[in-house]
Structure formats: C-alpha cells, structure tokens
Motif scaffolding. Structure first.
Motif, PDB file in Angstrom:
ATOM      1  N   ASN A  26       0.809  -1.215   0.000  1.00 39.75           N
ATOM      2  CA  ASN A  26       0.000   0.000   0.000  1.00 39.75           C
ATOM      3  C   ASN A  26       0.842   1.263   0.000  1.00 39.75           C
ATOM      4  O   ASN A  26       0.305   2.372   0.102  1.00 39.75           O
ATOM      5  N   MET A  27       2.163   1.107  -0.095  1.00 38.81           N
ATOM      6  CA  MET A  27       3.059   2.256  -0.068  1.00 38.81           C
ATOM      7  C   MET A  27       3.049   2.967  -1.421  1.00 38.81           C
ATOM      8  O   MET A  27       3.236   2.342  -2.459  1.00 38.81           O
ATOM      9  N   THR A  28       2.835   4.259  -1.403  1.00 44.91           N
ATOM     10  CA  THR A  28       2.909   5.039  -2.635  1.00 44.91           C
ATOM     11  C   THR A  28       4.351   5.431  -2.940  1.00 44.91           C
ATOM     12  O   THR A  28       4.665   5.811  -4.061  1.00 44.91           O
ATOM     13  N   MET A  29       5.211   5.341  -1.939  1.00 47.60           N
ATOM     14  CA  MET A  29       6.632   5.618  -2.124  1.00 47.60           C
ATOM     15  C   MET A  29       7.406   4.794  -1.101  1.00 47.60           C
ATOM     16  O   MET A  29       6.842   4.319  -0.112  1.00 47.60           O
ATOM     17  N   ALA A  30       8.686   4.601  -1.362  1.00 47.29           N
ATOM     18  CA  ALA A  30       9.518   3.812  -0.461  1.00 47.29           C
ATOM     19  C   ALA A  30       9.562   4.462   0.919  1.00 47.29           C
ATOM     20  O   ALA A  30       9.670   5.687   1.042  1.00 47.29           O
ATOM     21  N   MET A  31       9.477   3.629   1.966  1.00 42.59           N
ATOM     22  CA  MET A  31       9.466   4.127   3.344  1.00 42.59           C
ATOM     23  C   MET A  31      10.599   3.483   4.137  1.00 42.59           C
ATOM     24  O   MET A  31      10.575   2.280   4.390  1.00 42.59           O
ATOM     25  N   PRO A  32      11.618   4.236   4.552  1.00 42.81           N
ATOM     26  CA  PRO A  32      12.666   3.666   5.395  1.00 42.81           C
ATOM     27  C   PRO A  32      12.100   3.340   6.771  1.00 42.81           C
ATOM     28  O   PRO A  32      11.172   4.000   7.250  1.00 42.81           O
ATOM     29  N   VAL A  33      12.662   2.323   7.417  1.00 43.45           N
ATOM     30  CA  VAL A  33      12.114   1.851   8.682  1.00 43.45           C
ATOM     31  C   VAL A  33      12.135   2.938   9.743  1.00 43.45           C
ATOM     32  O   VAL A  33      11.290   2.955  10.656  1.00 43.45           O
ATOM     33  N   ILE A  34      13.049   3.873   9.644  1.00 42.01           N
ATOM     34  CA  ILE A  34      13.112   4.944  10.632  1.00 42.01           C
ATOM     35  C   ILE A  34      11.850   5.800  10.601  1.00 42.01           C
ATOM     36  O   ILE A  34      11.470   6.421  11.597  1.00 42.01           O
ATOM     37  N   GLY A  35      11.171   5.806   9.451  1.00 45.62           N
ATOM     38  CA  GLY A  35       9.934   6.560   9.352  1.00 45.62           C
ATOM     39  C   GLY A  35       8.782   5.926  10.097  1.00 45.62           C
ATOM     40  O   GLY A  35       7.740   6.560  10.294  1.00 45.62           O
ATOM     41  N   LEU A  36       8.950   4.659  10.524  1.00 41.01           N
ATOM     42  CA  LEU A  36       7.888   3.959  11.244  1.00 41.01           C
ATOM     43  C   LEU A  36       7.996   4.133  12.751  1.00 41.01           C
ATOM     44  O   LEU A  36       7.084   3.758  13.478  1.00 41.01           O
ATOM     45  N   THR A  37       9.110   4.666  13.217  1.00 43.64           N
ATOM     46  CA  THR A  37       9.317   4.813  14.655  1.00 43.64           C
ATOM     47  C   THR A  37       9.145   6.246  15.121  1.00 43.64           C
ATOM     48  O   THR A  37       9.394   6.550  16.291  1.00 43.64           O
ATOM     49  N   GLY A  38       8.725   7.137  14.223  1.00 41.03           N
ATOM     50  CA  GLY A  38       8.479   8.520  14.607  1.00 41.03           C
ATOM     51  C   GLY A  38       9.729   9.287  14.977  1.00 41.03           C
ATOM     52  O   GLY A  38       9.660  10.239  15.764  1.00 41.03           O
ATOM     53  N   GLN A  39      10.861   8.916  14.395  1.00 37.95           N
ATOM     54  CA  GLN A  39      12.109   9.568  14.770  1.00 37.95           C
ATOM     55  C   GLN A  39      12.818  10.226  13.587  1.00 37.95           C
ATOM     56  O   GLN A  39      14.016  10.428  13.614  1.00 37.95           O
ATOM     57  N   LEU A  40      12.059  10.543  12.568  1.00 35.59           N
ATOM     58  CA  LEU A  40      12.657  11.255  11.435  1.00 35.59           C
ATOM     59  C   LEU A  40      13.145  12.632  11.856  1.00 35.59           C
ATOM     60  O   LEU A  40      14.092  13.172  11.285  1.00 35.59           O
ATOM     61  N   ALA A  41      12.504  13.208  12.869  1.00 27.90           N
ATOM     62  CA  ALA A  41      12.895  14.542  13.313  1.00 27.90           C
ATOM     63  C   ALA A  41      14.337  14.564  13.797  1.00 27.90           C
ATOM     64  O   ALA A  41      15.088  15.505  13.518  1.00 27.90           O
ATOM     65  N   ALA A  42      14.744  13.507  14.511  1.00 23.12           N
ATOM     66  CA  ALA A  42      16.126  13.442  14.993  1.00 23.12           C
ATOM     67  C   ALA A  42      17.104  13.433  13.839  1.00 23.12           C
ATOM     68  O   ALA A  42      18.194  14.009  13.920  1.00 23.12           O
ATOM     69  N   LEU A  43      16.724  12.786  12.740  1.00 21.17           N
ATOM     70  CA  LEU A  43      17.585  12.734  11.569  1.00 21.17           C
ATOM     71  C   LEU A  43      17.637  14.089  10.878  1.00 21.17           C
ATOM     72  O   LEU A  43      18.704  14.567  10.490  1.00 21.17           O
ATOM     73  N   LEU A  44      16.480  14.721  10.733  1.00 24.00           N
ATOM     74  CA  LEU A  44      16.414  16.000  10.015  1.00 24.00           C
ATOM     75  C   LEU A  44      17.111  17.117  10.776  1.00 24.00           C
ATOM     76  O   LEU A  44      17.613  18.066  10.180  1.00 24.00           O
ATOM     77  N   GLN A  45      17.150  17.001  12.089  1.00 23.65           N
ATOM     78  CA  GLN A  45      17.801  18.041  12.888  1.00 23.65           C
ATOM     79  C   GLN A  45      19.319  17.988  12.752  1.00 23.65           C
ATOM     80  O   GLN A  45      20.008  18.966  12.973  1.00 23.65           O
ATOM     81  N   GLY A  46      19.839  16.838  12.365  1.00 21.38           N
ATOM     82  CA  GLY A  46      21.274  16.693  12.158  1.00 21.38           C
ATOM     83  C   GLY A  46      22.034  16.515  13.457  1.00 21.38           C
ATOM     84  O   GLY A  46      21.575  16.894  14.539  1.00 21.38           O
ATOM     85  N   GLY A  47      23.189  15.905  13.346  1.00 22.49           N
ATOM     86  CA  GLY A  47      24.045  15.720  14.510  1.00 22.49           C
ATOM     87  C   GLY A  47      23.618  14.609  15.442  1.00 22.49           C
ATOM     88  O   GLY A  47      24.167  14.474  16.534  1.00 22.49           O
TER      89      GLY A  47
END
Length: 219
Positions: A26-47
C-alpha cells in the motif's frame, strides 16, 4: 563537519539506523524503517548519534548472497554435473537492538514497538516487499518471514533484541507477471517461444505445444 564524519554518519544511517526500506504493497513511495518509529525529526535536525534512535540493526552471520543446490541424479560426466546447479532463494536476517536508554523510554517502548510491529504486519498482508541493505550486499524484493525475540542473558532488560528474517525470491512478482504475460502472448499468437527470459523451464514444452498447434492438419 569533516568529510570523514559525514561519511561515517551516512554509513551509520544506511546500514545501522535504517537498513530496511518498505516498498510496494500500500506504499505510494519507499518508506525507510526509521519513518515507522516517529524519529525522522532526529535525523532532520542533524548531529544525531546512534544512541538518539530507537534501534540499530546488524546483519546476522549466515545470510546468503549465493545459494545453489546441485541435482542428485546420476551425471554423464563432470561437465554435465557442473551445469546441474539449481539456483535457490537467498535468506537474510538482521538483529534489531532496541534498548531503553532513558527513564522515559520505558513509557514509550510499548507504543513505538507496537506501532512498528503493526506497520510490518500490515505491509506483509498487503503484499509489500523490502529492500535490506548490508555493508557487503543490498537485497531487493525481499519478503519478511519472521520477527523473533532473541534477547540474551547479558542484559537486564527484556525484549530488546529481535531477529528479523527475510526471504529473497528468485524473481519479483513484477518479473513473474511480465514473464507470464509475454509467454501467454506468444502462445496466443502462435509464436515459438525462444527467449529464456519468458520461457524458463517451460520453453521445451511450450515450444513443442506451439509447433504442434501451428502445424497444418493433414487431410
């Protein structure tokens, strides 16, 4: 940030923080597993370091990059035996390590893991596939076969190590569909199947059937 540090962060992200990518289903685009744990913000903030993410992943020894079987019927000679190799699907397993690192983590552990398990289960039910990235090899079009608690006695925490098993079929569903469509099109058009891409093990029987059907009927 130095070049070496940037390479290290990219390596950690690809192979330790988010080496599983959900595709299809049902994915319209590829989804990395990190996107399932609600922690993309930590990645986008950098460091962010490895300790800032919910889990890290390691390949488990024993995964296949080549998996062949040899036919056991009698061979005429060694050359025939060498050509009797049968390619088998590959298997890959990852160890997901997700310890609680802070006091508040005990309160969020159940919610995060339940969300992750449900996402995997729904993706599997929808016929979704996975790309699994390891430092030596990238597996595509995999299906998940299991997720098992393998936590050892070397930690006081429970259910922090999970083995995730994947099965890498010989062909994807799309490849099989295309091959079937091409083969059926050739059969319908009365053409002799000559391409190994769409004939496979059916080529001999298919060609014989087409030649028989296309031959003029004797009067």
């Amino acid at each position: 940030m130095s070049l070496n540090s940037a390479f290290r962060d990219a390596y950690n992200l690809a192979f330790q923080v988010s080496p599983i990518v959900l595709t299809g289903g049902n994915m319209t685009m590829a989804m990395p597993v990190i996107g399932l744990t609600g922690q993309l913000a930590a990645l986008l903030q950098g460091g962010a370091g490895l300790e800032d993410f919910y889990a890290t992943y390691l390949p488990i020894p024993g995964s296949n990059v080549i998996n062949n079987a040899v036919a056991t019927y009698p061979f005429a000679n060694q050359q025939v035996a060498a050509n009797a190799i049968i390619e088998q699907p590959k298997h890959i397993s990852l160890l997901m390590i997700a310890p609680v690192r802070a006091t508040g983590g005990y309160l969020t552990k159940l919610a995060i893991f339940t969300s992750l398990q449900a996402a995997f289960q729904n993706h599997n039910r929808a016929g979704g596939t996975y790309t699994v990235m390891t430092p030596a090899y990238i597996y595509t079009n995999c299906v998940m076969t299991g997720m098992t608690d393998v936590t050892g006695g070397d930690t006081k925490q429970r259910q922090v190590q999970w083995q995730i098993d994947f099965f890498n079929p010989l062909i994807s569903q799309g490849d099989a569909k295309n091959a079937q469509n091409q083969l059926m099109g050739a059969l319908t058009g009365g053409q002799v199947v000559t391409s190994s891409a769409n004939s496979g093990t059916f080529s001999g029987a298919a060609n014989s059937a087409i030649n028989f059907l296309a031959a003029p009927i004797p009067l």
